[in-house]
Design a protein around this motif. Structure first.
Motif, PDB file in Angstrom:
ATOM      1  N   VAL A  32      -4.865  13.511  -7.626  1.00  0.00           N
ATOM      2  CA  VAL A  32      -3.899  12.693  -6.284  1.00  0.00           C
ATOM      3  C   VAL A  32      -4.665  12.381  -5.940  1.00  0.00           C
ATOM      4  N   LEU A  33      -5.700  13.319  -4.896  1.00  0.00           N
ATOM      5  CA  LEU A  33      -7.113  12.189  -3.803  1.00  0.00           C
ATOM      6  C   LEU A  33      -7.744  10.937  -4.586  1.00  0.00           C
ATOM      7  N   ASP A  34      -8.260  11.486  -5.591  1.00  0.00           N
ATOM      8  CA  ASP A  34      -8.881  10.461  -6.318  1.00  0.00           C
ATOM      9  C   ASP A  34      -7.715   9.082  -6.719  1.00  0.00           C
ATOM     10  N   SER A  35      -6.685   9.088  -6.935  1.00  0.00           N
ATOM     11  CA  SER A  35      -5.636   8.333  -7.047  1.00  0.00           C
ATOM     12  C   SER A  35      -5.025   7.578  -5.912  1.00  0.00           C
ATOM     13  N   LEU A  36      -5.401   7.999  -4.759  1.00  0.00           N
ATOM     14  CA  LEU A  36      -5.031   7.163  -3.842  1.00  0.00           C
ATOM     15  C   LEU A  36      -6.215   6.767  -3.432  1.00  0.00           C
ATOM     16  N   ILE A  37      -7.354   7.331  -3.738  1.00  0.00           N
ATOM     17  CA  ILE A  37      -8.576   6.627  -3.126  1.00  0.00           C
ATOM     18  C   ILE A  37      -9.102   5.002  -3.854  1.00  0.00           C
ATOM     19  N   GLU A  38      -8.599   5.990  -5.380  1.00  0.00           N
ATOM     20  CA  GLU A  38      -8.790   4.167  -6.372  1.00  0.00           C
ATOM     21  C   GLU A  38      -8.161   3.040  -5.895  1.00  0.00           C
ATOM     22  N   GLY A  39      -6.698   3.278  -5.396  1.00  0.00           N
ATOM     23  CA  GLY A  39      -5.972   2.264  -4.895  1.00  0.00           C
ATOM     24  C   GLY A  39      -6.171   1.849  -3.944  1.00  0.00           C
ATOM     25  N   HIS A  40      -6.993   2.478  -2.796  1.00  0.00           N
ATOM     26  CA  HIS A  40      -6.735   1.713  -1.746  1.00  0.00           C
ATOM     27  C   HIS A  40      -8.077   1.036  -1.813  1.00  0.00           C
ATOM     28  N   ILE A  41      -9.257   1.456  -2.630  1.00  0.00           N
ATOM     29  CA  ILE A  41     -10.429   0.454  -3.116  1.00  0.00           C
ATOM     30  C   ILE A  41     -10.141  -0.462  -3.566  1.00  0.00           C
ATOM     31  N   ASP A  42      -9.001  -0.682  -4.399  1.00  0.00           N
ATOM     32  CA  ASP A  42      -8.662  -1.632  -5.103  1.00  0.00           C
ATOM     33  C   ASP A  42      -8.205  -2.871  -4.304  1.00  0.00           C
ATOM     34  N   PHE A  43      -7.237  -2.489  -2.607  1.00  0.00           N
ATOM     35  CA  PHE A  43      -7.319  -3.304  -2.476  1.00  0.00           C
ATOM     36  C   PHE A  43      -8.091  -4.132  -1.292  1.00  0.00           C
ATOM     37  N   ALA A  44      -9.030  -2.840  -0.996  1.00  0.00           N
ATOM     38  CA  ALA A  44     -10.379  -3.276  -0.207  1.00  0.00           C
ATOM     39  C   ALA A  44     -11.415  -4.156  -0.908  1.00  0.00           C
ATOM     40  N   LEU A  45     -11.053  -4.172  -2.516  1.00  0.00           N
ATOM     41  CA  LEU A  45     -12.408  -4.776  -2.708  1.00  0.00           C
ATOM     42  C   LEU A  45     -11.316  -6.177  -3.400  1.00  0.00           C
ATOM     43  N   ASP A  46      -9.936  -5.995  -3.105  1.00  0.00           N
ATOM     44  CA  ASP A  46      -9.813  -7.786  -3.918  1.00  0.00           C
ATOM     45  C   ASP A  46      -9.224  -8.069  -3.456  1.00  0.00           C
ATOM     46  N   LEU A  74       0.626  -0.924   0.109  1.00  0.00           N
ATOM     47  CA  LEU A  74      -0.132  -0.014   0.164  1.00  0.00           C
ATOM     48  C   LEU A  74       1.021   1.045  -0.230  1.00  0.00           C
ATOM     49  N   LEU A  75       1.754   1.137   0.740  1.00  0.00           N
ATOM     50  CA  LEU A  75       2.792   2.304   0.292  1.00  0.00           C
ATOM     51  C   LEU A  75       3.201   2.439  -0.304  1.00  0.00           C
ATOM     52  N   THR A  76       4.172   1.532  -0.848  1.00  0.00           N
ATOM     53  CA  THR A  76       4.906   1.513  -2.162  1.00  0.00           C
ATOM     54  C   THR A  76       4.091   2.321  -3.054  1.00  0.00           C
ATOM     55  N   GLY A  77       2.368   1.648  -3.050  1.00  0.00           N
ATOM     56  CA  GLY A  77       1.102   1.998  -4.464  1.00  0.00           C
ATOM     57  C   GLY A  77       1.504   3.595  -4.025  1.00  0.00           C
ATOM     58  N   ALA A  78       0.693   4.197  -2.972  1.00  0.00           N
ATOM     59  CA  ALA A  78       0.864   5.540  -2.554  1.00  0.00           C
ATOM     60  C   ALA A  78       1.744   6.126  -3.097  1.00  0.00           C
ATOM     61  N   LYS A  79       3.374   5.566  -2.947  1.00  0.00           N
ATOM     62  CA  LYS A  79       4.547   6.746  -3.494  1.00  0.00           C
ATOM     63  C   LYS A  79       4.420   6.666  -4.499  1.00  0.00           C
ATOM     64  N   ARG A  80       4.101   5.438  -5.534  1.00  0.00           N
ATOM     65  CA  ARG A  80       4.346   5.598  -6.845  1.00  0.00           C
ATOM     66  C   ARG A  80       3.243   6.364  -7.460  1.00  0.00           C
ATOM     67  N   ARG A  81       2.206   5.910  -7.183  1.00  0.00           N
ATOM     68  CA  ARG A  81       0.991   7.860  -7.524  1.00  0.00           C
ATOM     69  C   ARG A  81       0.885   9.162  -7.532  1.00  0.00           C
ATOM     70  N   LEU A  82       1.596   8.822  -6.030  1.00  0.00           N
ATOM     71  CA  LEU A  82       2.372  10.487  -5.767  1.00  0.00           C
ATOM     72  C   LEU A  82       3.147  10.853  -7.049  1.00  0.00           C
ATOM     73  N   ALA A  83       4.607  10.458  -7.514  1.00  0.00           N
ATOM     74  CA  ALA A  83       5.643  10.638  -7.884  1.00  0.00           C
ATOM     75  C   ALA A  83       5.208  10.591  -9.442  1.00  0.00           C
ATOM     76  N   GLU A  84       3.517   9.744  -9.998  1.00  0.00           N
ATOM     77  CA  GLU A  84       3.634   9.870 -11.067  1.00  0.00           C
ATOM     78  C   GLU A  84       3.272  11.387 -11.294  1.00  0.00           C
ATOM     79  N   ALA A  85       1.756  12.395 -10.280  1.00  0.00           N
ATOM     80  CA  ALA A  85       1.850  12.994 -10.572  1.00  0.00           C
ATOM     81  C   ALA A  85       3.007  13.958 -10.458  1.00  0.00           C
ATOM     82  N   ASP A  86       4.096  14.134  -9.357  1.00  0.00           N
ATOM     83  CA  ASP A  86       4.819  15.158  -9.423  1.00  0.00           C
ATOM     84  C   ASP A  86       4.849  15.969 -10.053  1.00  0.00           C
ATOM     85  N   GLY A  87       4.078  16.922  -9.169  1.00  0.00           N
ATOM     86  CA  GLY A  87       2.818  17.795  -8.886  1.00  0.00           C
ATOM     87  C   GLY A  87       2.519  19.123  -9.682  1.00  0.00           C
TER      88      GLY A  87
END
Length: 199
Positions: free
Chosen positions: A88-102, A68-81
């Protein structure tokens, strides 16, 4: 995690079945032979991959916290400001939902079995989780600058509680499909943050 497209290794198969069985029947309610049978190998054959059930549990709980931490860091790095905080928040939520459902069994395992880990492993899980939370807090405060840090942290934990409720949802056949469930969870998470950030 759910984003993998290549075939799982035997070690990953063992972990997946161990997570399912531990979540269904409890850590002490499952034997090594049963885990082996679930992946088509003898119980003793598992010891070529893991020292025992304790090692499986540790790898599952430390592993998902790290993922989860690695995925969140990757999403932030891809946004790169360049991306807006909302995206960015939408992307974090999507990543956590993938985990929560799968990976629902891992949520159940964390709730029930975290205290069974050795102190060093439990501390590592907590450390990874704190880092994960702080990444979210930074994004939430960028989107809602008037939200104080303690309130932002409380909002993040509350949203995690909402998203991690998936093991308690009705059986998949009675849900509005994966996409519909993901959309509903996303709307609810964004609504919770908006409520926290409103004056």
């Amino acid at each position: 995690m759910a984003t993998r497209t290549d075939a799982p290794t035997r070690r990953e198969q063992i972990l997946k079945e161990a997570a399912r069985l531990f979540a269904e029947r409890g850590f002490h309610g499952v034997g090594v032979d049963e885990i082996g049978a679930a992946v088509g190998i003898s119980g003793p054959g598992l010891y070529r991959h893991f020292a025992g059930k304790d090692a499986m549990l540790a790898e599952l709980l430390v592993g998902i916290s790290g993922s989860l931490l690695t995925g969140a860091k990757r999403r932030l790095a891809e946004a790169d400001g360049a991306a807006a905080p909302e995206a960015v928040l939408d992307s974090l939520i999507e990543g956590h939902i993938d985990f929560a459902l799968d990976d629902r069994p891992l949520i159940t395992l964390h709730d029930r079995e975290l205290d069974r880990l050795r102190d060093t492993d439990r501390k590592l899980v907590r450390q990874l989780q704190r880092q994960y939370v702080e990444l979210w807090v930074g994004v939430v405060r960028e989107l809602y600058p008037g939200l104080a840090e303690p309130a932002a942290r409380s909002a993040v934990h509350s949203v995690f509680g909402l998203l991690n409720s998936t093991p308690h949802l009705a059986r998949p056949g009675s849900l509005p499909g994966r996409a519909g469930t993901a959309e509903l969870l996303h709307r609810m998470a964004r609504g919770a943050f908006a409520a926290a950030g409103s004056p």
